[in-house]
Design a protein around this motif. Sequence first.
Motif: not given
Length: 858
Positions: A758-770
């Motif tokens: 999965t791709a995530y955008k850089g320069g920011m925080s993400h809430k990732i399901e663990v």
Amino acid sequence: MKHQMANRNLCFFLILLLGLNQSSVFCWKKDEFRNCNQTPFCKRARALKPGSCSLVADNVAISDGELTAKLISKKQDNQEDESQIKPLILTLSVYQDGIMRLKIDEDPSLDPPKKRFEVADVIVSEFPSKKLWLQRLSTETLGGDASPSSIAYLSEGYEAIIRHEPFEVYVRDRAGNRVVSFNSHGLFDFEQLRQKKEGDDWEERFRGHTDTRPYGPQSISFDVTFYEADFVYGIPEHATNLALKPSRGPGVEESEPYRLFNLDVFEYIHDSPFGIYGSVPFMISHGKSRGTSGFFWLNAAEMQIDVLGSGWDAESGISLPSSQSRIDTFWMSEAGIVDAFFFVGPGPKDAIRQYTSVTGTQAMPQLFSIAYHQCRWNYRDEEDVVNVDSKFDEHDIPYDVLWLDIEHTDGKRYFTWDRVLFPHPEEMQNKLAAKGRHMVTIVDPHIKRDESFQLHKEATQKGYYVKDAGGNDYDGWCWPGSSSYPDTLNPEIRSWWAEKFSFQNYVGSTPSLYIWNDMNEPSVFNGPELTMPRDALHYGGVEHRELHNAYGYYFHMATSDGLVKRGNGKDRPFVLSRALFSGTQRHGAVWTGDNTADWDHLRVSVPMILTLGLTGMSFSGADVGGFFGNPEPELLVRWYQVGAYYPFFRGHAHHDTKRREPWLFGERNTELIRDAIHVRYALLPYFYTLFREANTSGVPVMRPLWMEFPFEEATFGNDEAFMVGNSLLVQGIYTERAKHASVYLPGKQSWYDLITGTAYKGGMSHKIEVSEESIPAFQRAGTIVPRKDRFRRSSTQMANDPYVLVIALNSSQAAEGELYIDDGKSFEFQQGAYIHRPFCVLGRETCIVKPSIISSSR
């Protein structure tokens, strides 16, 4: 490893049994160790006020390519006042790549009682050849001073300044902005050696121990300022945050200074400035506006360092450039000289490269040693070894090294075997070697004082032990009972010790056996602060106080040299050391010692390892699962998932803990641990390539985010996530039953989840399901990561397996990476026997850049 007894009743029984009259050496208590107020030199130094230094620089000149000066006191008009400082000799030299060295010592022409100790064998042999010979000085009056300053060329864009009155040394850039300065606040103090006179009482006492201090107070203290710095880092070893918090100043809850004093600390606590097993007096600063700079004090005596909060000097009356933000620090040491290095950066990797050009880069490890290690205090006997080894195969879990602790020896006599428990050591090792596996045994510096023990008998006859203050062989208490310690400061004794690792001397050893140096702070159970008395004597009349923090370094060096000699200089050594000092990286690996099986220790392991990497020590790790205590399965699994990305990856446990081999926690947890270990084995080509980078440039394998993203302020204080090289970002999970994690992904490009893609955008925080299956880990867009995806029982079995290149394209459809390959064990790579292949993808075309050197044998 610190083998300690957790049960207080058992501790009490052992004390009675051994006849010791101290409180327990096995059950650590805070009051076993001194704080600053109980340490006279620290207490005196902290009482100094800004501007208290009365020294001025006189007779400034160029001599032998260096700037020289005498530091004299303005108050020396009363020549009969013995409290006045005698002139000191200052030498300032400059080196290639923006490095300045400042030395201040007593004037030998004034006949001091003894020569102060200078730490030898830490600066690499090639460094002096990088000296830039100063030809002339320019002099000008700066900032309204009444007296001039001398200005010397440092490097392109930087100058070294010595201000005559008040005395100060600093580096400035082309625009006139300061980078790093020394004594800007006038806190420099140098206690000179004196002859003892009638009535002088120089003795210091702590918990029943007396330090005779035959030369009196001899401490040194000074302030160092880092300009345009947002944070400072470094000075391991402490179980605390990566970014060092202020220890005193307005609005700061005053704490102890950061202590650098190698100690055997039982079950150390996290979030503490207390010094533990190692000491590296190198600090690095970083800020968004300017970048990175560094400062290193080559001094092996006890050191205490304050990070000072903003406004601490508000009433000092001292004026510094108001246009520049800064972080002030205060350095205090019990003995030695000023031998300080200033590094201008300006990038993070620049500063680390500059520091490791002085102290050396990480030794290139053998490939097997960066794979998974299995350890316990202790595997009981040969049958236990066979069973553990076979269980790894049965459960399809790869591993490369099995470790034996002190119980494998004959009565704690090192270089021996308990012939009841380990009757066939060569056969045992050869069976492991047939599977491509290795063994490590422990060899500590305390030698059992037993006249029937040949090693002790020989050391005694040759006079090779450290002496007590009276000149007799020092006798302390450690695992064997009454023990003495080889004086490895002496090169002759280091050579003698190295010979003990030959196959002829170490009977029962084989080429697949490697070594673990523990307790080498040195640990002395009945000594002051559980270590050697400061007035013990070493080679050349050096007091132990002067070299204490380097004792383990010299011991580690001798052991590493022994393994090289054992193999006739063909194979690289593997030696793990608990004690460490600047330069330790040249001799092997280190780990963070006796941690505990709790979530806080899992979390603090990351900033501890990151800090070691910032000081050149890439090959480091923490005991997976925690040495003390019994981890719950979830904690153990999470620790393996983080530990798989440590540069040194070892599971280890105290003998009072329950057995915790990976298959003992149920089928599901076995599967999760197996998957974590498989991640490490898949990434071995990438890790090995990164170790080569560390070997050539000093840049660490495991890095703080800001090293790769130096202008992103959100990364500066982040020490829960880390980079592995420039391509992978890992976020640990440090709380139980976590369902989500907040992950900051820096940069402008995307990041790809290693598991799902999965791709995530850089320069920011993400809430990732663990989930329980893995921790968040990402590959940076624009990178290529080499892997091997066929799983074998050990790394050596993977030698001929194909490589896989994982290509993560960026927004321009481009990516680049590299792969380093050599034979994985010998020194032949130093003669060019390797392949170093860069790869890149440009748009829709793949470009393979030819390496500069390719081994003719491949």
